[in-house]
Design an enzyme around this catalytic site. Sequence first.
Site: not given
Length: 320
Positions: A164, A190
């Site tokens: 990501s 994350y």
Amino acid sequence: MNASTPATRLTTPYGAETTAAEVISGVDLTGRRAVVTGGASGIGVETARALASAGAEVTLAVRDTGAGARTSADITATTGNKDVHIAPLDLADQASVAAFVSAWEGPLHILVNNAGVMASPELRTPEGWELQFATNHLGHFALALGLRPALARDGGARVVAVSSSAHHRSGVVFEDIHFRRRAYEPWSAYGQSKTANVLFAVEAAKRWAADGITVNALMPGGIRTNLQRHVSDAELARLRAQAPGGTELRWKTTEQGAATSVLLAASPLLEGVGGRYFEDCNEAVRGRLTARTGVADHALDPEAASLLWQVSHDTLGTHD
């Protein structure tokens, strides 16, 4: 396109709006076997559908086998491919990962490490590992390591790590990966796990090249899926407001979001290419994040990649 040297950025005829179906068009995967983790939701479904449409035998490795069965039936109905299977896999549970590996028989040609958890509240596995790192990195690391003999069996296998642009938020903080001393922050956790996905691709590509296994990472783009179940609309609005230069987030469809995964998994344009990070179906420009694009230097750092490999082994009690 010239992918002969690491210094040459690899580009393709595809872009941000390309769909998985367009990438897979003309590709024949008959006789090839693929595993897609998280293949029962979001871009995992469309990744699996594209591979199945090209004739691959596809296994959906999922936590919810009921959802997996419904997805398998849907893919068979839309592609005519009856070789779409389901198998239970909980990446946060190392016993589940070991069971999946133990049950696998025969060669494996494509492994798409697609499943993940995003910006969750502070949660830990029974071992005390931070959940996002444990799921997004350690689970996939153990899975790929366990399946390596199957990947090496026929040669020419590909491993795809779905990362990501959030990797820009944090490198791997080796001094305190699991937030035992520092305050927990969901997006930093994350981001750290997504950096780990890229570092895994860098190191695995180097270590497994002799087995004919190529490994690459990618950013699929912004797609509204179940991955955002921990992210409120208010939080999304806040993130949009913080975008560099006020850039508005452009949402992709799941079919568009799966395109880069499918490119790395199956396109002849990626033959022999490894250790790279892609977005919008092209290799990303290296450097500082601008408008949610590009790949950070810390995600491609070979020293960090080597260290993460050893730390992951030490954490899991495994070895090459």
